[in-house]
Design an enzyme around this catalytic site. Structure first.
Site, short mmCIF file in Angstrom:
data_model
loop_
_atom_site.label_atom_id
_atom_site.label_comp_id
_atom_site.label_asym_id
_atom_site.label_seq_id
_atom_site.Cartn_x
_atom_site.Cartn_y
_atom_site.Cartn_z
N CYS A 1 -8.68 3.03 -8.76
CA CYS A 1 -7.46 2.79 -9.53
C CYS A 1 -7.58 1.44 -10.24
O CYS A 1 -8.00 0.45 -9.65
CB CYS A 1 -6.24 2.79 -8.59
N CYS B 1 -2.75 -3.81 -6.94
CA CYS B 1 -1.82 -3.91 -5.81
C CYS B 1 -2.60 -4.42 -4.57
O CYS B 1 -3.52 -3.74 -4.11
CB CYS B 1 -1.18 -2.55 -5.53
N CYS C 1 -3.59 -2.27 -1.40
CA CYS C 1 -4.01 -0.87 -1.54
C CYS C 1 -5.51 -0.62 -1.38
O CYS C 1 -6.34 -1.29 -2.00
CB CYS C 1 -3.54 -0.35 -2.89
N CYS D 1 4.29 16.33 -1.18
CA CYS D 1 4.21 15.18 -2.08
C CYS D 1 2.76 14.93 -2.50
O CYS D 1 1.89 14.75 -1.64
CB CYS D 1 4.78 13.97 -1.34
N CYS E 1 7.20 16.90 -4.85
CA CYS E 1 7.31 15.47 -5.14
C CYS E 1 5.96 15.01 -5.66
O CYS E 1 4.92 15.50 -5.22
CB CYS E 1 7.66 14.73 -3.85
N CYS F 1 12.67 8.88 -5.63
CA CYS F 1 12.21 8.40 -4.33
C CYS F 1 11.67 7.00 -4.58
O CYS F 1 10.68 6.84 -5.30
CB CYS F 1 11.12 9.33 -3.79
N ARG G 1 13.26 6.87 4.71
CA ARG G 1 12.02 7.42 5.27
C ARG G 1 11.20 6.37 6.03
O ARG G 1 10.84 5.32 5.48
CB ARG G 1 11.16 8.01 4.16
N1 SAM Z 1 -0.58 5.07 -7.70
C1 SAM Z 1 0.76 5.41 -7.54
C2 SAM Z 1 1.68 4.20 -7.55
O1 SAM Z 1 1.29 3.13 -7.15
O2 SAM Z 1 2.82 4.37 -8.00
C3 SAM Z 1 1.06 6.24 -6.32
C4 SAM Z 1 0.46 6.01 -4.99
S1 SAM Z 1 0.84 4.50 -4.14
C5 SAM Z 1 -0.35 4.58 -2.90
C6 SAM Z 1 2.41 4.73 -3.40
C7 SAM Z 1 2.98 3.65 -2.53
O3 SAM Z 1 2.32 3.64 -1.26
C8 SAM Z 1 2.87 2.21 -2.99
O4 SAM Z 1 3.84 1.88 -3.92
C9 SAM Z 1 3.10 1.45 -1.68
O5 SAM Z 1 4.48 1.21 -1.49
C10 SAM Z 1 2.58 2.41 -0.62
N2 SAM Z 1 1.33 1.90 -0.02
C11 SAM Z 1 0.11 1.93 -0.58
N3 SAM Z 1 -0.82 1.37 0.23
C12 SAM Z 1 -0.16 0.97 1.34
C13 SAM Z 1 -0.55 0.30 2.54
N4 SAM Z 1 -1.80 -0.09 2.75
N5 SAM Z 1 0.38 0.07 3.47
C14 SAM Z 1 1.67 0.46 3.28
N6 SAM Z 1 2.09 1.07 2.16
C15 SAM Z 1 1.21 1.32 1.20
C1 DTB Z 2 5.37 5.88 -0.01
O1 DTB Z 2 6.28 5.03 -0.14
N1 DTB Z 2 4.49 5.86 0.97
C2 DTB Z 2 3.51 6.91 0.80
C3 DTB Z 2 4.06 7.68 -0.40
N2 DTB Z 2 5.15 6.86 -0.84
C4 DTB Z 2 3.20 8.10 -1.51
C5 DTB Z 2 2.12 6.40 0.66
C6 DTB Z 2 1.69 5.57 1.80
C7 DTB Z 2 0.28 5.20 1.60
C8 DTB Z 2 -0.27 4.47 2.77
C9 DTB Z 2 -1.64 4.02 2.59
C10 DTB Z 2 -2.65 5.10 2.37
O2 DTB Z 2 -2.68 6.13 3.11
O3 DTB Z 2 -3.49 4.93 1.50
FE1 SF4 Z 3 -3.26 2.14 -7.76
FE2 SF4 Z 3 -2.85 1.76 -5.17
FE3 SF4 Z 3 -1.47 0.35 -6.92
FE4 SF4 Z 3 -0.97 2.99 -6.67
S1 SF4 Z 3 -0.66 1.42 -5.13
S2 SF4 Z 3 -1.20 1.83 -8.56
S3 SF4 Z 3 -3.05 3.73 -6.18
S4 SF4 Z 3 -3.71 0.25 -6.63
#
Ligand code: SAM
Ligand code: DTB
Ligand code: SF4
Length: 329
Positions: free
Chosen positions: A53, A57, A60, A97, A128, A188, A260
């Protein structure tokens, strides 16, 4: 109690700062006024495009900027998504989702995601997606295809936001939420705790969510899952009671929203989870995996539901399904 969108930050702080048991007690009272007790909405997550990606973030595993050792995967076949959705339905999920590691979907991705929405919806599941930023046109095409919910989190307070993400702004996120709402989909949106933020930032996040023109129907409260190789890998672990306070305040100030218990659940004991339900959480992700990290599997969840006397919520029939039923009755 009428739903308020004019919460003042100091009011939210006062709720947040009260003695823990008073807060949880009040949250459970509000919960029982608006929802059926002991009933939890269950969703299943699937990553339809993993890793590489372009966004930064800092939490992530999927950002191309950090060496998280994650194996990237191209878009997975629609048939595979459908078979996973069928399995999710059989194991008791009411919502499916689908998440993609994109900054935003490109035009070339739209036929792929639109077909997927139609087919998952046809299985009788709520749909979703979380695909990054959307413009107004993309949001309306997803809505027309039958997408029920779009997930796009604010993640943290406006003040702390730049410490976590620099490649899209807080206002970009609000714009996407506007497009989703205007296209007629359910929103959401929530955030993450345990990013190294202060209590004031958790309050700031809650304040932003509760003063949106319409509260998100679903509010995921994630606890950071620390990922090796990312800038937040070694951040100090947040005490679980702070997570539960965040859930409880969300329940009180957004009384009609599903709150959630989201990422991070794997690290919670059964009794911590029971406390989170007591604080008004009434939705969770089931299945062995979230997007890239492990999650309490179906078996563990079934045992927890049995132990606590909880029931999984059935999908609510859509207006269209209800009118078909009425015609055939
Ligand atoms: N790429 C898209 C975005 O960022 O909108 C969708 C997927 S992203 C993984 C969705 C959400 O998962 C993020 O906004 C964050 O709140 C949560 N998330 C991602 N990595 C995480 C982590 N390591 N621990 C907890 N929450 C996480
Ligand atoms: C949200 O708030 N939490 C979910 C969903 N929306 C998409 C994602 C959590 C991702 C946790 C880290 C991972 O599994 O990569
Ligand atoms: Fe990309 Fe992860 Fe950020 Fe979603 S949360 S935009 S997958 S870096």
């Amino acid at each position: 109690m009428t739903v308020r969108n004019d919460w003042r930050r100091e009011e939210i702080q006062a709720l947040y700062d009260q003695p823990f048991l008073d807060l949880v007690f009040e949250a459970q009272r509000v919960h029982r006024t608006h929802f059926q007790a002991n009933t939890i909405q269950v969703s299943t997550l699937l990553s339809i495009k993993t890793g590489k990606c372009p966004e930064d973030c800092k939490y992530c595993s999927q950002s191309a900027r950090y060496d998280s050792k994650l194996e990237a995967e191209k878009r997975i076949a629609v048939e595979k998504v459908i078979s996973e959705a069928k399995e999710a339905k059989e194991s008791g999920s009411s919502r499916f989702c689908m998440g993609a590691a994109w900054r935003n979907p490109h035009e070339r991705d739209m036929p792929y995601v639109l077909e997927m929405v139609k087919e998952v919806k046809a299985l009788g599941l709520e749909t979703c997606m979380t695909l990054g930023m959307l413009n107004a046109d993309q949001a309306s095409r997803l809505s027309d295809a039958g997408l029920d919910y779009y997930n796009h989190n604010l993640d943290t307070s406006r003040e702390y936001y730049d410490n976590i993400i620099t490649t899209r702004t807080f206002d970009d996120r609000l714009d996407t939420l506007d497009h989703v709402r205007n296209a007629g989909m359910k929103v959401c949106s929530g955030g993450i705790v345990g990013l190294g933020e202060e209590r004031g930032d958790r309050i700031g996040l809650l304040h932003e969510l509760a003063t949106l023109p319409i509260h998100p129907e679903s509010v995921p409260i994630n606890m950071l899952v620390p990922i090796e190789g990312t800038p937040l890998a070694n951040v100090e672990k947040l005490d679980v009671t702070e997570w539960i306070r965040t859930i409880a305040v969300a329940r009180i100030i957004m009384p009609h929203s599903y709150i959630r218990l989201s990422a991070g659940r794997e690290a919670l004991s059964d009794s911590d989870q029971a406390l989170a339900f007591m604080a008004g959480a009434n939705s969770l992700f089931s299945g062995e995996k979230l997007l890239t990290t492990p999650n309490a599997g179906e078996g563990k969840d079934r045992a927890l539901f049995n132990k606590l006397g909880l029931t999984a919520e059935k999908p609510r029939p859509s207006a269209k399904e209800l009118s078909v039923d009425a015609m055939t009755a």
